[in-house]
Design a protein around this motif. Sequence first.
Motif, PDB file in Angstrom:
ATOM      1  N   ALA A 197     -30.894 -21.462 -13.073  1.00 43.91           N
ATOM      2  CA  ALA A 197     -30.496 -21.415 -11.664  1.00 43.91           C
ATOM      3  C   ALA A 197     -31.593 -20.808 -10.797  1.00 43.91           C
ATOM      4  N   PRO A 198     -31.653 -21.209  -9.541  1.00 41.90           N
ATOM      5  CA  PRO A 198     -32.685 -20.672  -8.651  1.00 41.90           C
ATOM      6  C   PRO A 198     -32.436 -19.206  -8.319  1.00 41.90           C
ATOM      7  N   THR A 199     -33.512 -18.472  -8.056  1.00 41.93           N
ATOM      8  CA  THR A 199     -33.413 -17.069  -7.648  1.00 41.93           C
ATOM      9  C   THR A 199     -34.006 -16.856  -6.256  1.00 41.93           C
ATOM     10  N   THR A 200     -34.384 -17.937  -5.605  1.00 40.62           N
ATOM     11  CA  THR A 200     -34.823 -17.897  -4.215  1.00 40.62           C
ATOM     12  C   THR A 200     -34.060 -18.992  -3.472  1.00 40.62           C
ATOM     13  N   PRO A 201     -33.995 -18.908  -2.145  1.00 37.60           N
ATOM     14  CA  PRO A 201     -33.258 -19.932  -1.392  1.00 37.60           C
ATOM     15  C   PRO A 201     -34.049 -21.201  -1.149  1.00 37.60           C
ATOM     16  N   ASP A 202     -35.207 -21.322  -1.778  1.00 40.05           N
ATOM     17  CA  ASP A 202     -36.077 -22.475  -1.521  1.00 40.05           C
ATOM     18  C   ASP A 202     -35.710 -23.669  -2.395  1.00 40.05           C
ATOM     19  N   PHE A 203     -34.497 -24.135  -2.256  1.00 48.17           N
ATOM     20  CA  PHE A 203     -34.092 -25.329  -2.996  1.00 48.17           C
ATOM     21  C   PHE A 203     -33.344 -26.260  -2.056  1.00 48.17           C
ATOM     22  N   SER A 204     -33.375 -27.519  -2.390  1.00 49.14           N
ATOM     23  CA  SER A 204     -32.735 -28.528  -1.545  1.00 49.14           C
ATOM     24  C   SER A 204     -31.269 -28.686  -1.930  1.00 49.14           C
ATOM     25  N   LEU A 205     -30.435 -28.751  -0.936  1.00 50.85           N
ATOM     26  CA  LEU A 205     -29.016 -29.020  -1.181  1.00 50.85           C
ATOM     27  C   LEU A 205     -28.784 -30.471  -1.575  1.00 50.85           C
ATOM     28  N   ASP A 229     -30.582 -14.568 -14.969  1.00 48.88           N
ATOM     29  CA  ASP A 229     -30.595 -13.178 -15.448  1.00 48.88           C
ATOM     30  C   ASP A 229     -31.254 -12.220 -14.464  1.00 48.88           C
ATOM     31  N   GLU A 230     -31.223 -12.585 -13.164  1.00 53.99           N
ATOM     32  CA  GLU A 230     -31.877 -11.753 -12.156  1.00 53.99           C
ATOM     33  C   GLU A 230     -30.917 -11.286 -11.070  1.00 53.99           C
ATOM     34  N   TYR A 231     -30.093 -12.206 -10.579  1.00 58.18           N
ATOM     35  CA  TYR A 231     -29.109 -11.884  -9.550  1.00 58.18           C
ATOM     36  C   TYR A 231     -27.740 -12.375  -9.996  1.00 58.18           C
ATOM     37  N   THR A 232     -26.704 -11.762  -9.423  1.00 60.93           N
ATOM     38  CA  THR A 232     -25.353 -12.266  -9.615  1.00 60.93           C
ATOM     39  C   THR A 232     -24.712 -12.465  -8.253  1.00 60.93           C
ATOM     40  N   VAL A 233     -24.209 -13.668  -8.017  1.00 60.38           N
ATOM     41  CA  VAL A 233     -23.469 -13.979  -6.804  1.00 60.38           C
ATOM     42  C   VAL A 233     -21.990 -13.982  -7.167  1.00 60.38           C
ATOM     43  N   THR A 234     -21.214 -13.171  -6.458  1.00 64.53           N
ATOM     44  CA  THR A 234     -19.791 -13.022  -6.742  1.00 64.53           C
ATOM     45  C   THR A 234     -18.963 -13.611  -5.611  1.00 64.53           C
ATOM     46  N   PHE A 235     -17.971 -14.397  -5.987  1.00 59.13           N
ATOM     47  CA  PHE A 235     -17.004 -14.977  -5.062  1.00 59.13           C
ATOM     48  C   PHE A 235     -15.663 -14.288  -5.323  1.00 59.13           C
ATOM     49  N   ASP A 236     -15.071 -13.718  -4.290  1.00 54.11           N
ATOM     50  CA  ASP A 236     -13.805 -12.993  -4.412  1.00 54.11           C
ATOM     51  C   ASP A 236     -12.729 -13.730  -3.627  1.00 54.11           C
ATOM     52  N   LEU A 258     -23.467 -21.657   0.188  1.00 52.67           N
ATOM     53  CA  LEU A 258     -23.067 -20.252   0.129  1.00 52.67           C
ATOM     54  C   LEU A 258     -23.960 -19.469  -0.828  1.00 52.67           C
ATOM     55  N   VAL A 259     -24.344 -20.096  -1.942  1.00 50.31           N
ATOM     56  CA  VAL A 259     -25.266 -19.458  -2.888  1.00 50.31           C
ATOM     57  C   VAL A 259     -26.629 -19.277  -2.227  1.00 50.31           C
ATOM     58  N   ARG A 260     -27.089 -20.308  -1.535  1.00 52.75           N
ATOM     59  CA  ARG A 260     -28.386 -20.218  -0.864  1.00 52.75           C
ATOM     60  C   ARG A 260     -28.370 -19.129   0.209  1.00 52.75           C
ATOM     61  N   ASN A 261     -27.282 -19.040   0.978  1.00 53.02           N
ATOM     62  CA  ASN A 261     -27.153 -17.983   1.977  1.00 53.02           C
ATOM     63  C   ASN A 261     -27.211 -16.608   1.324  1.00 53.02           C
ATOM     64  N   ALA A 262     -26.583 -16.484   0.154  1.00 51.20           N
ATOM     65  CA  ALA A 262     -26.610 -15.208  -0.564  1.00 51.20           C
ATOM     66  C   ALA A 262     -28.041 -14.858  -0.973  1.00 51.20           C
ATOM     67  N   LEU A 263     -28.756 -15.843  -1.480  1.00 58.15           N
ATOM     68  CA  LEU A 263     -30.142 -15.586  -1.904  1.00 58.15           C
ATOM     69  C   LEU A 263     -31.061 -15.260  -0.730  1.00 58.15           C
TER      70      LEU A 263
END
Length: 198
Positions: A11-19, A58-65, A82-87
């Motif tokens: 999974a990406p760890t920066t927001p530099d990915f295309s939707l 293994d670097e960040y965790t994005v949690t949805f509640d 939403l994942v990209r916004n988090a990153l």
Amino acid sequence: MRQFVVVGHDAPTTPDFSLDDLAGAAGRLDVLCRCVNSAFFLSHDIRTDVRAHLVLADEYTVTFDGSDLRRLNPDERSTAALVRNALEEREEAIGHIPVETSPGVSLTRRGFEGTVEDVAARGTVVQLHEDGDPVVDADPPSNPVFVLSDHHDFEPNEADLLADYAEERVSLGPKALHADHAITVAHNYLDTEGFTQY
């Protein structure tokens, strides 16, 4: 509370990915987004008693509640947004202190080990694996935390960690399932008290 921890190895760890290319350039983020959708969506409703944790490389965790979640739509692209916004807010996350990036979505600077340690303190960790014991032979746990991997198997260090933390290692059926389908079956298992009540 039901929780799901999904490991995204590529999974990406920066927001530099295309939707527009979640399955390719975004390291199979499409798999993780389908897992989020399976964790929360009912027909015309959303599960509010659920948390889903996406461990990104293994670097960040994005949690949805689910109790606070807003703007989640039943498509991979909007979940990936939403994942990209988090990153995009990753620099605001300090240690294991989460930063809320939208209602019900937060990011921590924590990998697999830290995430498992955290959820294990408040729930019963159950590893979902095709080689596990049949789930029909297990009683539904209280406050379950189901841990599963993306399209890759668990790495040896992840399997060793789960051997220490997981109270059970269960299989949801005789056939290997996609991760998002496994979440749906796990929900049904809990909704029916171990497939005994409807």
